[in-house]
Structures are given as C-alpha cells and as structure tokens.
Scaffold this motif. Structure first.
Motif, PDB file in Angstrom:
ATOM      1  N   SER A 624      58.173   2.165 -47.509  1.00 39.27           N
ATOM      2  CA  SER A 624      59.230   2.965 -48.128  1.00 39.27           C
ATOM      3  C   SER A 624      59.368   4.310 -47.426  1.00 39.27           C
ATOM      4  N   GLN A 654      66.994   2.227 -56.789  1.00 44.30           N
ATOM      5  CA  GLN A 654      65.587   2.366 -57.146  1.00 44.30           C
ATOM      6  C   GLN A 654      65.286   3.836 -57.471  1.00 44.30           C
ATOM      7  N   PRO A 655      65.851   4.366 -58.527  1.00 43.42           N
ATOM      8  CA  PRO A 655      65.700   5.798 -58.830  1.00 43.42           C
ATOM      9  C   PRO A 655      64.266   6.201 -59.131  1.00 43.42           C
ATOM     10  N   GLU A 656      63.474   5.309 -59.722  1.00 43.86           N
ATOM     11  CA  GLU A 656      62.094   5.679 -60.046  1.00 43.86           C
ATOM     12  C   GLU A 656      61.277   5.894 -58.775  1.00 43.86           C
ATOM     13  N   LEU A 657      61.404   4.970 -57.824  1.00 45.29           N
ATOM     14  CA  LEU A 657      60.687   5.128 -56.565  1.00 45.29           C
ATOM     15  C   LEU A 657      61.171   6.370 -55.821  1.00 45.29           C
ATOM     16  N   ALA A 659      62.419   9.098 -57.128  1.00 43.22           N
ATOM     17  CA  ALA A 659      61.908  10.285 -57.823  1.00 43.22           C
ATOM     18  C   ALA A 659      60.427  10.494 -57.542  1.00 43.22           C
ATOM     19  N   GLN A 660      59.676   9.397 -57.487  1.00 39.47           N
ATOM     20  CA  GLN A 660      58.248   9.498 -57.212  1.00 39.47           C
ATOM     21  C   GLN A 660      57.989  10.063 -55.818  1.00 39.47           C
ATOM     22  N   LYS A 662      60.141  11.788 -54.014  1.00 38.55           N
ATOM     23  CA  LYS A 662      60.643  13.157 -53.969  1.00 38.55           C
ATOM     24  C   LYS A 662      59.612  14.132 -54.521  1.00 38.55           C
ATOM     25  N   SER A 663      58.895  13.733 -55.552  1.00 33.36           N
ATOM     26  CA  SER A 663      57.891  14.625 -56.132  1.00 33.36           C
ATOM     27  C   SER A 663      56.778  14.920 -55.132  1.00 33.36           C
TER      28      SER A 663
END
Length: 683
Positions: A624, A654-657, A659-660, A662-663
C-alpha cells in the motif's frame, strides 16, 4: 540656439565627448543640430572598467537575484543571504576586468588593420554591446520566469525561439544604431553608466565591509578538508559506495531474470543482495544524497531545494565523519555539484572532495566558486551566467558533456594513492544516465534509430509537465534514456573489474544504487517537482558484503535512510545520532526483520524557517502507498501489487486504510516540526 546648454559637461566628459541625456528622438534631433560628426575620444581602461562594473553590479546581478530570491530566503537567513550577495558583488570585479581587457585588446587589434579612428568605436562597442547583451538576457529571463510563475503555463522555450529572440534583439540594436548613429548611441550608454559610478562605488564599499566583518570559509581544491583520524582497526573492510544519478528501478530492472538494460550490474548482483523495493527519500539529488549521508529524511535535514545545504544541526553528523573518526580515509568523487559535499556543507568530513570536470563552459564558472563551500555562490553565479547554458546546448551537439569514466578514473587514482593499511571509504557519484540523454556511440541507436533526438537541442527541457499529445515523443526520450543506462552500466562494469584487478573488490563492502528515478509518465518528464510516483522514487540497490559470493533477492520495502546505518553497523562504527533509518544487516545475512513504513517527500515550496505546512509526502507499507498533499489535504492511495503504474486512486474506496496511513504521516510531520527549530539554527 546655444547647443552647449543642452549637453552634459559632467566629469564623464573627460572620457567621452558631450552627449545628450534626452530620449532617442530628441537626442537625434539635437545632435543633427551640432556641427560636425561626434567622435569618441580615446577610451581609458578606468572608464571601461567602471562602466562594465556598473552594468554588471547594478543591472545584471540584481536581475539574476530577483529570479532566485524566494529560494534563497527558504534556505538561508537574512544575514547569510546578505553575505552571499556581498561576495557576489565583489566577484563581479573579475568579469568587469576581463571585459575591459578584452575590449582594449580587440580595439588595438582593429587599429592594426583599420584607420585608428575606428579603435575607440570598436573598444566601446565591444564592451557596451557585451554588457548590454548580459543585461538583456537577464531581463528577458526574469520576465519569462515571472510570466510562468503567475500563469502556471508549461510552454517550452526551444533553442530556435531563443535564437529568434537573439536575432530580433540584434536587429533592434542595428536599427537603433542606424537611426541615431553608433557613436551617439555608445556615447549615451556609456554616459549613463558613468553617471551611476557613485552608486556602484557605494555598493562595492558596502560589500567589502560586510565581507570583512563576516569572512567566508575558503576551501582550496586538493587540500585535506577534515583529515583522517588515527586508524583504530586496519583490518576493517574498504567501503565503495557507487551511486548513478537518475536511475529508475523500472528501467534498470536489475533484480530477477527478465530483460535488463544493466547486464553488468545484474552480473555483479549475483555476488550480493539485490533489493527490489528501495525507496528514495525524495525525487531529486540534493535531499536524497543528504539522506544517504546522514540517514535523516528531508523533513529533518531540510536540504529540500536543489541548491540548499543541510540544516546546521546535521552537517557535522554524517556517515563520512563517523568513518573518518574511526580511521577511514574518506573521499568523494562526482561530476555533479549537487551531489558534492561542497554543495551540502559537509566537506570537512572528507579527506578529499573531487569535483570531476566536464566540457560545460557554464560549469567551469559555477564550479570555480565552490572554493566558498558555505555560500550560495554556485547558484548565484550560475544564474548570472545562465546564457552560457544556452551556449553549451548549441555547441555540444550529439556529445554528452558527462562521461562516467572520468569519475571512475579519478576514484581509481585516489585508491592507488591511498595510505597503505588504511581502510577506505570512497563514494563515487556519476551523472549519467541523467539528461541530456546523449548516449555514446557504443549504445546509441540500439533502441531508437537515427534521425530522431540525436542532438541536445532536439531534446525537451528537463523536469517539465507535458500534455497527453506529447506522450509518443516522451516515449522516444525514454528509449534514449535507456541507451544512456546501457552505457552507464558498461562503465560501471569496467570500474568493478578495475577494483577486482587491484584486489579491492572481494573483501570490500560494495553498494551500488541511485539518488532518484526518472519519469516519462503521469504527464511529467524528468524529476523534481511535486510528484512521488514510483518511477521517481524507486531505485535499484545491490549490496555486497566482504567475501560474499552468493545472491539474495529482497522484496521487502526499505528506505534510503537505511543505507548509512547498515554500512556503519557492518564495519562496527558508532551509529548516527539523528538516523531515521535502521540497519539492514540482518537481511543481508538472510535473517528476517519486521516490516516498517517507508517515507518519501518533496518539500521544495517549504521554508526551513517556517512551520511545516507545505509539501507532498508518501508512505509505503507492504503493497500500500499513500501520497498526501499537505497544503490541500488531497490523498492518493494505491495498491502497488495490482496497480504498479499507480493509475487508480483507492482513497475514496478504502477510507479506513487511507486514514490509517495518513495518521502515520501526520505523526512523523509533527515530530519533524518539533525538531525543526533546533536543527536549522546556526550554532
């Protein structure tokens, strides 16, 4: 009418006959009213020198600085910029003196074959037309860069357009001379420059005072910059780090068994570990070479503009410095100033800094001022003499100014002259296959036939966005690029065999890699800029341990910041205090290590003196990859296993991935911002 009342009898008249200060039409009319033809008096060396220095210092140099001022204040404090500009002003004395001597020489030669009355006109004409050309070039370049900046156009100024502009300028000057008269025009130009002599004197005096108060560091070529420390362990292996500029992993295709344009490097990789997923820390030379040297990422070392030096807090904490203190003889050889320690501010960590000469006239001028390694003079001088770059393009034709064998020959000379028993760290950085894509005869036409992209002026400019209709032409550039890769590979193979013949190969640590890749896709040709797709940041890496003769293929993503910690770990040297990478030694020995996120970034529009609010940042973890535009918040997410060309953005799917990942970037940017004030402040 009393003609003398409208003329100038200032001190300048001691050098020239009276001249009119009116606009062109009034000047022409009033001169017609004079009896006789105006004649230039015998020019003196002092008058010529003052006029030349005034034109350069008050016109050409300010126009050059305007083009660079944003970049300068991004990477240097106000005092540092003032020091550099003061030194540049003093150096302007040299071209002014050279132009004066040249004009006097030409005038005397003319006097040998033509009536003596032509000597003054020729002498003044040579000087004033030359400085006028310099000022006109800088004015045109400044206007063009301003137009590009405010309109964001990507139109390319071709050599043909430059030639047309020169022709139009010459025609305009010729018509003006015909309308006003050559002597009268020269009188007017010289008189106006002479009138500015007091301002020039004040400028030079200010520069002298500032340079005296803050004298620059001077580095003489050939001297030992740092001096090697005592050899603590003479049985430590030699280290040879070889980086080929602008070598994309996808084009080199070193690892594996498929087709390759680098058979020599693939053959050598059978004696070492071949990494298939090494990610550069950025997409151009200055930040990536700084990362190799310090194991710090660009958001820490802040060498984030092409001509930037590393942050003060890291310049004395490099891999070469630690090796030097451990008894290694440390040497850097390169034909690319942007890769040289003299450019990064780390030259004291090397016993020798060899800047290999090229056939570029522009580089001769730029490289000469590397004797002031803590300044921005190379950048300033290159901008002032930018017309030499256009000249180089025209004069080189099909011949590349960069040849790898020169760098390898200089490295072999260092190795042959090294102290007996002292371990060596030799870093060789060669510019090929970097543009211009002008491969030698040995590989040219293997992929692209004759008749296309044969000369430098046939190639598109470096590092530009291009529209979709140009893709077929860009693809042809890629073929010439691959031919250049083939030639660079052949020279690399010869160097490795030379090391083996000297008994320096088998028991040494050998690393072959690159600083960044090259793009021929995503609407971008070259490197640098805001993009971070894999063609730009994924590069080859072959790592051979002492005595190793078996191959390993490593697919796990690793960072360019891992190279220095690995090298220091192998030779038993202390670790770097600000390293953001880790040692890959277990992987080289066949052991598994945990997956870690790998980071890359481009921060050309981010000042080191302001909070980090700009730039593009990429994080790679497994297959990823997320790219984050910090200023706009835009996210791009790719699955590299199924989409190696990075064409399908999965951020919305895949917004969760997203966001993860990005954090992860947010945490690292926040940590970098906390370190920034202490890193960029001059100690």
């Amino acid at each position: 009418m009393d003609v003398s009342s409208s003329l100038d009898w200032s001190p300048g008249s001691a050098l020239l006959v009276p001249v009119n200060r009116s606009p062109v039409r009034m000047m022409r009319d009033r001169y017609r009213a004079q009896a006789g033809t105006p004649v230039l008096r015998e020019p003196t060396a002092w008058a010529l020198f003052v006029c030349a220095l005034t034109a350069i210092a008050t016109l050409a140099l300010p126009l050059s600085v305007i083009q660079l001022i944003d970049g300068l204040v991004f990477v240097a404090s106000g005092l540092e910029v003032a020091q550099d500009l003061a030194l540049l002003c003093l150096l302007a004395i040299l071209p002014a003196a050279a132009l004066t001597s040249f004009a006097l020489l030409v005038g005397r030669l003319v006097a040998c074959v033509l009536p003596k009355r032509h000597q003054s006109t020729t002498t003044w004409g040579v000087l004033l037309l030359t400085v006028g050309w310099m000022c006109a070039w800088q004015f045109g370049r400044t206007v063009w860069l301003w137009i590009r900046a405010i309109t964001q156009i990507t139109y390319v100024v071709t050599p043909e357009l430059r030639l047309l502009a020169v022709g139009l300028l010459a025609l305009g000057v010729s018509l003006l001379m015909r309308r006003v008269g050559a002597v009268r025009l020269l009188n007017a130009a010289a008189d106006r420059l002479w009138a500015l002599r007091h301002a020039t004197a004040l400028l030079v005096l200010t520069a002298i005072l500032l340079t005296t108060a803050f004298p620059p560091v001077v580095y003489w070529r050939g001297e030992q910059a740092g001096g090697a420390g005592p050899s603590q362990q003479r049985d430590r292996p030699d280290i040879f780090l070889i980086t080929l500029d602008t070598l994309a992993a996808s084009d080199a295709n070193v690892c594996g068994d498929g087709p390759t344009y680098m058979p020599e490097l693939r053959r050598f990789a059978k004696r070492g570990s071949c990494f298939g997923n090494l990610y550069a820390s950025s997409n151009f030379t200055t930040p990536t070479i700084s990362t190799i040297e310090t194991a710090a990422l660009p958001w820490s070392h802040f060498a984030t503009q092409p001509d930037a030096k590393m942050a003060h807090g890291l310049r004395s904490q490099s891999m070469a410095k630690i090796l030097q203190q451990a008894g290694y003889g440390t040497h850097m050889v390169t034909d690319n100033l942007l890769a040289s320690p003299l450019h990064r501010g780390t030259h004291t960590a090397y016993d020798s800094n060899v800047l290999v000469h090229t056939t570029l006239v522009g580089n001769v001028v730029r490289d000469a001022v590397t004797m002031f390694p803590d300044t921005a003079l190379p950048k300033l001088v290159a901008a002032t003499a930018s017309f030499l770059g256009a000249l180089d393009v025209q004069t080189h034709g099909q011949q590349s100014p960069y040849e790898s064998h020169r760098s390898y020959a200089a490295a072999l000379n260092l190795i042959d002259e090294a102290k007996a028993g002292q371990p060596l760290f030799v870093w060789v950085h060669t510019l090929p296959p970097h543009s211009p894509y002008l491969p030698p005869a040995s590989t040219k036409y293997r992929l692209l036939p004759k008749g296309e992209l044969e000369r430098w002026q046939d190639l598109l400019p470096d590092n530009i966005a291009y529209p979709a209709p140009l893709q077929p032409l860009v693809d042809k550039h890629r073929l010439r690029y691959r031919e250049a890769i083939m030639a660079a590979d052949a020279e690399l193979g010869l160097f490795l065999r030379d090391l083996e013949a000297r008994g320096r190969l088998d028991n040494a640590v050998i690393i072959v890699s690159s600083d960044h890749g090259e793009s021929f896709e995503h609407g971008f040709l070259g490197h640098a800029g805001p993009l971070l797709h894999n063609a730009l940041i994924k590069v080859p890496l072959v790592f051979k341990l002492p005595g190793q003769n078996t191959t390993r293929h490593i697919a796990q993503p690793v960072s360019m910041a891992d190279l220095a910690p690995t090298i220091l770990d192998i030779v038993g040297a202390p670790a770097l205090p600000h390293a953001e990478g880790r040692s890959l030694r277990p992987m080289l020995n066949g052991e598994a290590i945990s997956d870690q996120a790998v980071f890359s970034m481009t921060m050309e529009r981010q000042s080191r003196f302001q909070a980090i609010t700009n730039g593009h940042y990429a994080v790679i973890k497994g297959s990823s990859k997320l790219i984050w535009n910090l200023a706009s918040g835009e996210l791009q997410l790719f699955d590299l296993d199924v989409d190696p060309g990075e064409k399908t953005n999965l951020a919305a799917q895949q917004p969760e991935l997203a966001a993860q990942m990005k954090s992860l970037l947010q945490e690292r940017v926040k940590a970098a911002e906390a370190r920034r004030p202490g890193m960029v402040t001059r100690p």
